[in-house]
Design an enzyme around this catalytic site. Sequence first.
Site, PDB file in Angstrom:
ATOM      1  N   ALA A 122       0.868  -1.177   0.000  1.00  0.00           N
ATOM      2  CA  ALA A 122       0.000   0.000   0.000  1.00  0.00           C
ATOM      3  C   ALA A 122       0.905   1.228   0.000  1.00  0.00           C
ATOM      4  CB  ALA A 122      -0.882  -0.016   1.248  1.00  0.00           C
ATOM      5  N   GLY A 163       0.454  -4.932   0.996  1.00  0.00           N
ATOM      6  CA  GLY A 163      -0.721  -4.963   0.122  1.00  0.00           C
ATOM      7  C   GLY A 163      -0.457  -5.665  -1.208  1.00  0.00           C
ATOM      8  N   GLU A 207      -0.826  -9.256  -0.404  1.00  0.00           N
ATOM      9  CA  GLU A 207      -2.261  -9.453  -0.130  1.00  0.00           C
ATOM     10  C   GLU A 207      -3.059  -9.481  -1.436  1.00  0.00           C
ATOM     11  OE1 GLU A 207      -2.154  -6.198   2.787  1.00  0.00           O
ATOM     12  OE2 GLU A 207      -3.194  -7.558   4.157  1.00  0.00           O
ATOM     13  N   GLU A 254       4.301  -5.239   7.515  1.00  0.00           N
ATOM     14  CA  GLU A 254       3.553  -4.146   8.151  1.00  0.00           C
ATOM     15  C   GLU A 254       3.971  -3.859   9.586  1.00  0.00           C
ATOM     16  OE1 GLU A 254       2.243  -6.313   6.086  1.00  0.00           O
ATOM     17  OE2 GLU A 254       0.721  -5.377   4.818  1.00  0.00           O
TER      18      GLU A 254
HETATM   19  N1  COA Z   1       4.582   3.059  -0.592  1.00  0.00           N
HETATM   20  C1  COA Z   1       4.978   4.212  -1.129  1.00  0.00           C
HETATM   21  N2  COA Z   1       6.103   4.339  -1.842  1.00  0.00           N
HETATM   22  C2  COA Z   1       6.855   3.245  -2.021  1.00  0.00           C
HETATM   23  C3  COA Z   1       6.510   2.005  -1.475  1.00  0.00           C
HETATM   24  C4  COA Z   1       5.310   1.923  -0.737  1.00  0.00           C
HETATM   25  N3  COA Z   1       4.860   0.784  -0.212  1.00  0.00           N
HETATM   26  N4  COA Z   1       7.466   1.089  -1.794  1.00  0.00           N
HETATM   27  C5  COA Z   1       8.381   1.766  -2.522  1.00  0.00           C
HETATM   28  N5  COA Z   1       8.022   3.067  -2.666  1.00  0.00           N
HETATM   29  C6  COA Z   1       8.732   4.136  -3.359  1.00  0.00           C
HETATM   30  C7  COA Z   1       9.917   4.646  -2.563  1.00  0.00           C
HETATM   31  O1  COA Z   1       9.491   5.584  -1.602  1.00  0.00           O
HETATM   32  C8  COA Z   1      10.751   5.246  -3.671  1.00  0.00           C
HETATM   33  O2  COA Z   1      10.188   6.481  -4.036  1.00  0.00           O
HETATM   34  P1  COA Z   1      11.150   7.784  -4.248  1.00  0.00           P
HETATM   35  O3  COA Z   1      12.076   7.392  -5.375  1.00  0.00           O
HETATM   36  O4  COA Z   1      10.197   8.869  -4.617  1.00  0.00           O
HETATM   37  O5  COA Z   1      11.859   7.989  -2.964  1.00  0.00           O
HETATM   38  C9  COA Z   1      10.519   4.305  -4.833  1.00  0.00           C
HETATM   39  O6  COA Z   1       9.293   3.628  -4.557  1.00  0.00           O
HETATM   40  C10 COA Z   1      11.613   3.273  -5.011  1.00  0.00           C
HETATM   41  O7  COA Z   1      11.750   2.560  -3.783  1.00  0.00           O
HETATM   42  P2  COA Z   1      13.155   2.392  -2.985  1.00  0.00           P
HETATM   43  O8  COA Z   1      12.825   2.162  -1.540  1.00  0.00           O
HETATM   44  O9  COA Z   1      14.057   3.524  -3.314  1.00  0.00           O
HETATM   45  O10 COA Z   1      13.701   1.058  -3.680  1.00  0.00           O
HETATM   46  P3  COA Z   1      14.742   0.018  -3.023  1.00  0.00           P
HETATM   47  O11 COA Z   1      15.166  -0.848  -4.161  1.00  0.00           O
HETATM   48  O12 COA Z   1      15.774   0.717  -2.251  1.00  0.00           O
HETATM   49  O13 COA Z   1      13.869  -0.836  -1.989  1.00  0.00           O
HETATM   50  C11 COA Z   1      11.904  -2.063  -1.223  1.00  0.00           C
HETATM   51  C12 COA Z   1      12.808  -1.672  -2.435  1.00  0.00           C
HETATM   52  C13 COA Z   1      10.686  -2.768  -1.799  1.00  0.00           C
HETATM   53  C14 COA Z   1      12.679  -2.994  -0.293  1.00  0.00           C
HETATM   54  C15 COA Z   1      11.486  -0.771  -0.461  1.00  0.00           C
HETATM   55  O14 COA Z   1      10.947   0.132  -1.417  1.00  0.00           O
HETATM   56  C16 COA Z   1      10.455  -0.986   0.610  1.00  0.00           C
HETATM   57  O15 COA Z   1      10.777  -1.479   1.683  1.00  0.00           O
HETATM   58  N6  COA Z   1       9.197  -0.569   0.339  1.00  0.00           N
HETATM   59  C17 COA Z   1       8.138  -0.633   1.320  1.00  0.00           C
HETATM   60  C18 COA Z   1       7.675  -2.061   1.515  1.00  0.00           C
HETATM   61  C19 COA Z   1       6.589  -2.121   2.575  1.00  0.00           C
HETATM   62  O16 COA Z   1       6.810  -1.911   3.746  1.00  0.00           O
HETATM   63  N7  COA Z   1       5.368  -2.438   2.125  1.00  0.00           N
HETATM   64  C20 COA Z   1       4.253  -2.598   3.007  1.00  0.00           C
HETATM   65  C21 COA Z   1       3.460  -1.351   3.049  1.00  0.00           C
HETATM   66  S1  COA Z   1       2.063  -1.541   4.146  1.00  0.00           S
END
Ligand code: COA
Length: 257
Positions: A66, A112, A115, A135
Site C-alpha cells: 500500500a 498490500g 495481499e 507491516e
Molecule cells: N509506498 C509508497 N512508496 C513506495 C513504497 C510503498 N509501499 N514502496 C516503494 N516506494 C517508493 C519509494 O518511496 C521510492 O520512491 P522515491 O524514489 O520517490 O523515494 C521508490 O518507490 C523506489 O523505492 P526504494 O525504496 O528507493 O527502492 P529500493 O530498491 O531501495 O527498496 C523495497 C525496495 C521494496 C525494499 C522498499 O521500497 C520498501 O521497503 N518498500 C516498502 C515495503 C513495505 O513496507 N510495504 C508494506 C506497506 S504496508
Amino acid sequence: MDFENLIVEQDGFLGFVTINRPKKLNALNKETLQELHEAFTILNATTSVKVIILTGTGEKAFVAGADIAEFANFSEEEGANLARSGQERVFNLIENLSTPVIAAINGFALGGGLELAMACHFRIASENAKMGLPEVSLGVIPGYGGTQRLPQLIGKGKAMELIMTAGMLGAEEAKSVGLVNYVVPQEELLALAEKLGNKIVSNSAVAIAAAIKAVNANFEFGVNGYEKEIVSFGACFGTDDFKEGTTAFLEKRKPNF
Ligand code: COA
C-alpha cells in the site's frame, strides 16, 4: 480501457491487468485501488475474457505494498475505513470473481502487494520475486486480508513467523510453502501465465465459476462448504456446458464450450 495507473489489455480469451506505477514500485495508492475495482469489474463482465492475468510493470516489483505516503497521517477511523473499503472493493472482489485470476509475481510483492496476489485464485513467480508482509515494521498490521489469507495458504505457524519477523520469502521458499505454484526465470513468467490461462480457457467457464465459489465457501464464516458443493454440483446438471461436456465425451470429440 484507459487508466492512469493500470494497463488493461485483452489477447484472445486472456485479459491482462498490469499495475503501472514503476517509479513507486507499483505501490497501491487510492486511485490505483479504484482503477483495480473498475478494471476487474469490467473484465469479469466481458464474456470473451475467460482468464485474467495480474502482474506489475518492470522487472523489480509486482507491488511494493500500500502507498505508505498516503496513509502515514491517518486517524484510527481513517485506517479502518482504508482497510474496509480496500477489502470490499478490491481484494474480496477479486477472490470472489467468476473469472479465474492468476497473479504473475514479477518482483517484490510486499504488504498490500502480497495481499493482492493472495486474493488471486493462484500465484506463479519469477526467480527474483520476494514476498512478505512487513507491516509490523511500520507499526501496523496487514489490513487487506493478509492475516487471514496467509495462514490459509501456508499454515498458521509459518504465517505467524513471516508476519512477526516482517521477513521476506524468496521465490523458491514461497513455492516450498505453497504460496506460489511455479517459479520460472523472469523472461518466462508471462508465457507460463498464458500457458496456464489457455489450459483453463478450454474448460467450461460456467463450471469453473461454480468451482471457485465452492472452494471459497470453505473459508467463509458460517457457510457449509460441502453443502455449497452439493448444490452447485446439482446446478451444473441444468447447464448447456454440462450437456456439451458430457455429449462431447461420449461422442469422442472435444467439447465446444
Ligand atoms: N509506498 C509508497 N512508496 C513506495 C513504497 C510503498 N509501499 N514502496 C516503494 N516506494 C517508493 C519509494 O518511496 C521510492 O520512491 P522515491 O524514489 O520517490 O523515494 C521508490 O518507490 C523506489 O523505492 P526504494 O525504496 O528507493 O527502492 P529500493 O530498491 O531501495 O527498496 C523495497 C525496495 C521494496 C525494499 C522498499 O521500497 C520498501 O521497503 N518498500 C516498502 C515495503 C513495505 O513496507 N510495504 C508494506 C506497506 S504496508
